[in-house]
Design a protein around this motif. Sequence first.
Motif, PDB file in Angstrom:
ATOM      1  N   ARG B  38       0.831  -1.210   0.000  1.00 15.93           N
ATOM      2  CA  ARG B  38       0.000   0.000   0.000  1.00 15.93           C
ATOM      3  C   ARG B  38       0.865   1.259   0.000  1.00 15.93           C
ATOM      4  NH1 ARG B  38      -3.461  -0.797   4.528  1.00 15.93           N
ATOM      5  NH2 ARG B  38      -4.963  -1.883   3.216  1.00 15.93           N
ATOM      6  N   LEU B  39       1.919   1.240   0.817  1.00 13.37           N
ATOM      7  CA  LEU B  39       2.765   2.443   0.905  1.00 13.37           C
ATOM      8  C   LEU B  39       3.576   2.662  -0.380  1.00 13.37           C
ATOM      9  CD1 LEU B  39       3.936   2.126   4.599  1.00 13.37           C
ATOM     10  CD2 LEU B  39       2.562   3.978   3.633  1.00 13.37           C
ATOM     11  N   VAL B  40       4.041   1.570  -0.953  1.00 11.49           N
ATOM     12  CA  VAL B  40       4.886   1.732  -2.156  1.00 11.49           C
ATOM     13  C   VAL B  40       4.032   2.174  -3.343  1.00 11.49           C
ATOM     14  CG1 VAL B  40       6.409   0.566  -3.798  1.00 11.49           C
ATOM     15  CG2 VAL B  40       6.621   0.076  -1.366  1.00 11.49           C
ATOM     16  N   VAL B  41       2.870   1.545  -3.510  1.00 11.33           N
ATOM     17  CA  VAL B  41       2.030   1.886  -4.675  1.00 11.33           C
ATOM     18  C   VAL B  41       1.358   3.246  -4.467  1.00 11.33           C
ATOM     19  CG1 VAL B  41       0.077   1.153  -6.121  1.00 11.33           C
ATOM     20  CG2 VAL B  41       1.653  -0.537  -5.223  1.00 11.33           C
ATOM     21  N   GLY B  42       0.971   3.534  -3.252  1.00 15.26           N
ATOM     22  CA  GLY B  42       0.312   4.813  -2.969  1.00 15.26           C
ATOM     23  C   GLY B  42      -0.916   4.569  -2.121  1.00 15.26           C
ATOM     24  N   ALA B  46      -7.050   2.592  -5.336  1.00  8.77           N
ATOM     25  CA  ALA B  46      -7.676   1.281  -5.520  1.00  8.77           C
ATOM     26  C   ALA B  46      -6.682   0.278  -6.082  1.00  8.77           C
ATOM     27  CB  ALA B  46      -8.871   1.415  -6.462  1.00  8.77           C
ATOM     28  N   VAL B  47      -5.736   0.787  -6.879  1.00 11.47           N
ATOM     29  CA  VAL B  47      -4.746  -0.097  -7.487  1.00 11.47           C
ATOM     30  C   VAL B  47      -3.829  -0.695  -6.416  1.00 11.47           C
ATOM     31  CG1 VAL B  47      -2.785  -0.133  -9.063  1.00 11.47           C
ATOM     32  CG2 VAL B  47      -4.846   1.086  -9.689  1.00 11.47           C
ATOM     33  N   ALA B  48      -3.525   0.099  -5.371  1.00 10.20           N
ATOM     34  CA  ALA B  48      -2.661  -0.387  -4.295  1.00 10.20           C
ATOM     35  C   ALA B  48      -3.329  -1.571  -3.585  1.00 10.20           C
ATOM     36  CB  ALA B  48      -2.381   0.736  -3.310  1.00 10.20           C
ATOM     37  N   GLU B  49      -4.642  -1.487  -3.404  1.00  9.99           N
ATOM     38  CA  GLU B  49      -5.353  -2.578  -2.718  1.00  9.99           C
ATOM     39  C   GLU B  49      -5.342  -3.840  -3.576  1.00  9.99           C
ATOM     40  OE1 GLU B  49      -6.187  -2.044   0.413  1.00  9.99           O
ATOM     41  OE2 GLU B  49      -5.439  -0.005   0.143  1.00  9.99           O
ATOM     42  N   ASP B  50      -5.514  -3.664  -4.863  1.00 11.78           N
ATOM     43  CA  ASP B  50      -5.453  -4.820  -5.772  1.00 11.78           C
ATOM     44  C   ASP B  50      -4.065  -5.450  -5.742  1.00 11.78           C
ATOM     45  OD1 ASP B  50      -7.994  -4.484  -6.508  1.00 11.78           O
ATOM     46  OD2 ASP B  50      -7.622  -3.886  -8.586  1.00 11.78           O
ATOM     47  N   GLU B  91       1.311   1.871 -12.901  1.00 10.98           N
ATOM     48  CA  GLU B  91       0.441   2.997 -12.580  1.00 10.98           C
ATOM     49  C   GLU B  91       1.021   4.310 -13.100  1.00 10.98           C
ATOM     50  OE1 GLU B  91      -2.212   1.834 -11.853  1.00 10.98           O
ATOM     51  OE2 GLU B  91      -3.149   3.796 -11.679  1.00 10.98           O
ATOM     52  N   ARG B  92       2.351   4.412 -13.048  1.00  6.39           N
ATOM     53  CA  ARG B  92       3.008   5.623 -13.589  1.00  6.39           C
ATOM     54  C   ARG B  92       2.727   5.769 -15.075  1.00  6.39           C
ATOM     55  NH1 ARG B  92       8.250   8.441 -11.596  1.00  6.39           N
ATOM     56  NH2 ARG B  92       7.209   9.297  -9.793  1.00  6.39           N
ATOM     57  N   ARG B  93       2.767   4.637 -15.771  1.00  2.23           N
ATOM     58  CA  ARG B  93       2.502   4.687 -17.216  1.00  2.23           C
ATOM     59  C   ARG B  93       1.062   5.111 -17.467  1.00  2.23           C
ATOM     60  NH1 ARG B  93       6.136   0.186 -17.407  1.00  2.23           N
ATOM     61  NH2 ARG B  93       4.482  -1.339 -17.265  1.00  2.23           N
ATOM     62  N   PHE B  94       0.151   4.571 -16.656  1.00  7.83           N
ATOM     63  CA  PHE B  94      -1.256   4.968 -16.799  1.00  7.83           C
ATOM     64  C   PHE B  94      -1.426   6.463 -16.534  1.00  7.83           C
ATOM     65  CE2 PHE B  94      -2.662   0.483 -16.439  1.00  7.83           C
ATOM     66  CZ  PHE B  94      -3.557   0.488 -17.488  1.00  7.83           C
ATOM     67  N   GLU B  95      -0.690   6.951 -15.519  1.00  7.77           N
ATOM     68  CA  GLU B  95      -0.802   8.376 -15.188  1.00  7.77           C
ATOM     69  C   GLU B  95      -0.312   9.245 -16.336  1.00  7.77           C
ATOM     70  OE1 GLU B  95       0.702   9.656 -11.396  1.00  7.77           O
ATOM     71  OE2 GLU B  95      -0.482   8.117 -10.394  1.00  7.77           O
ATOM     72  N   LEU B  96       0.732   8.783 -17.006  1.00  4.11           N
ATOM     73  CA  LEU B  96       1.220   9.536 -18.179  1.00  4.11           C
ATOM     74  C   LEU B  96       0.136   9.634 -19.237  1.00  4.11           C
ATOM     75  CD1 LEU B  96       4.854   8.231 -18.645  1.00  4.11           C
ATOM     76  CD2 LEU B  96       4.145  10.534 -18.042  1.00  4.11           C
ATOM     77  N   LEU B  97      -0.688   8.599 -19.319  1.00  4.92           N
ATOM     78  CA  LEU B  97      -1.788   8.593 -20.288  1.00  4.92           C
ATOM     79  C   LEU B  97      -3.005   9.348 -19.761  1.00  4.92           C
ATOM     80  CD1 LEU B  97      -1.618   4.882 -21.449  1.00  4.92           C
ATOM     81  CD2 LEU B  97      -1.033   6.869 -22.798  1.00  4.92           C
ATOM     82  N   GLY B  98      -2.897   9.834 -18.524  1.00  2.32           N
ATOM     83  CA  GLY B  98      -4.011  10.591 -17.954  1.00  2.32           C
ATOM     84  C   GLY B  98      -5.062   9.719 -17.294  1.00  2.32           C
ATOM     85  N   GLU B 103      -9.617   6.789  -6.043  1.00  2.00           N
ATOM     86  CA  GLU B 103      -9.141   6.952  -4.675  1.00  2.00           C
ATOM     87  C   GLU B 103     -10.048   6.234  -3.698  1.00  2.00           C
ATOM     88  OE1 GLU B 103      -8.687  11.143  -4.209  1.00  2.00           O
ATOM     89  OE2 GLU B 103      -7.137  11.170  -5.774  1.00  2.00           O
ATOM     90  N   LEU B 104      -9.439   5.689  -2.659  1.00  2.00           N
ATOM     91  CA  LEU B 104     -10.192   5.010  -1.603  1.00  2.00           C
ATOM     92  C   LEU B 104      -9.882   5.716  -0.294  1.00  2.00           C
ATOM     93  CD1 LEU B 104      -9.477   1.243  -2.311  1.00  2.00           C
ATOM     94  CD2 LEU B 104     -11.604   2.440  -2.724  1.00  2.00           C
TER      95      LEU B 104
END
Lengths: 304, 188
Positions: B38-42, B46-50, B91-98, B103-104
């Motif tokens: 959780r801490l590393v992913v953010g 929701a992605v961190a929980e998965d 997730e970083r790549r997804f963020e680059l794509l917007g 959020e949870l």
Amino acid sequence: VIEDQVQREQVSDAQFRAMLEAFAGPASPLPPATPRRRRITRRTMILLAAALAALGLAVPGALALLGYWETPKQFLSDSRQPAYAKQSLRGLIKAFRQHGYRLTFGGWGGGPHPFRDFRVLGVTSGLVVHAPGSEARLYGLRLPHGYIGYLFFGSRSFVDFPPGSPPRSFPVRVQIIPTKKPLLGPLPPDSNSVARPCRRGWALQRLGGGDMPTPHGLGYEFGLASSKVASVHVRYHDGSTTKGAVGTGHFLVWMKPSAGWTNVTVIAENAAGKTIGRLVTSGYGGLPFTPTPAKPGSVYACAP
Amino acid sequence: VAVKVEVSRIEEGSAGRAAASGEAVLSELQPLVVRTVRLVVGSGSAVAEDAAQEALLEVSRSLSRLREQASAAAFAARIAARVAMRAARRERRFELLGVRARELSVPGANGQPSELVELKEAFDRLPPRQRATAVLRLYVGLSEQETAEALGCSVGTVKHQLHDARIALVAHLADGKEAKDQRRGGRA
């Protein structure tokens, strides 16, 4: 500067740990609040739009794969196209490069206002009709300045060269049609020859035709076909018929030389076999003879 | 540190129960795995929980490879860090794509002092590897040697990553402050 700042404003291990513990959360994974894990932002929309634009640029290649039209380069390297079609296109490209396109009667040479940048932008996939022992093909050309063009080829046997005649260029006709009044220079003398869209409910629009070789060869006629047209055929005055071809929004028919000096009717049928358009033309292709003479402006006649 | 205590409890408990079932070991490792990921992913995504679920699965599948119960925590942390970095990079790549992760609300995360919230925001902007290094060293409490083994790098790299993380954190915090001041100035 940042190194100095780090010395001054160091994030201590205690602060670091306190933050990590504060946001570590429960010991079990949280259940998802919504079925979707991600949401789309404005940037996604911009990137999607950019992707669509890129797709638009790639469409010539995609359409070529689907058989709609190809760039000249693609056409010349397409193994499905016959050698004589490629040779002819090369010749046309060379002619445009050397002489441009002059707006004179028929288009070639002599006019005062050549389009120096005239070039072939694309070639549609060919329509093929089969006459006994021969075939004829039609290719559409995408041209600049509001022009459309057509390359019509007959195989050697189509025009019935005498046996033993020396190898020579195959029969080819190039027809270049303005779709609007040209910006430069005058219209050709047959100034009614600006192809315009037909009225609603049209089925066929004549764009060109003739016979090959001239005179008294096999006749041909081609033009636009609406999306409702599923098949075309030629009906002769004696009731006999010959089959034509429809595809990529065009039609191509051929006429028996015996039709010669008579009028024939190109008949368009829909998928149910119902006649939806009739176009009267001469047996040599082109404008019909009397008693159905061409009216002014009817070079590119629409049917019905 | 609470987590260090928890880890040592796992180690002691695992060493003492040679015949402990995989399930029991897994339930003991679960907090470590889930929180690390959780801490590393953010935290709060929701992605961190998965990714935490994925890491738990991977740990449970790999338990048979665990030779010494004493090293269970380092073993689980290694898997958690690997899964978390993979998810964070994706997730970083997804963020680059917007495309942003939903959020949870993480229990206990709301109502934290603003300094910690700012620090967390700055931390989430660090590269995944720096985040993983910081979490393993400062939260899980692994030694530099263990952290290096977990991340598959040298001890020197671990030190370097932590140093870089601190520099980047200070820079991000300064950026955040500047942006806040500008907003205030604009309003005034």
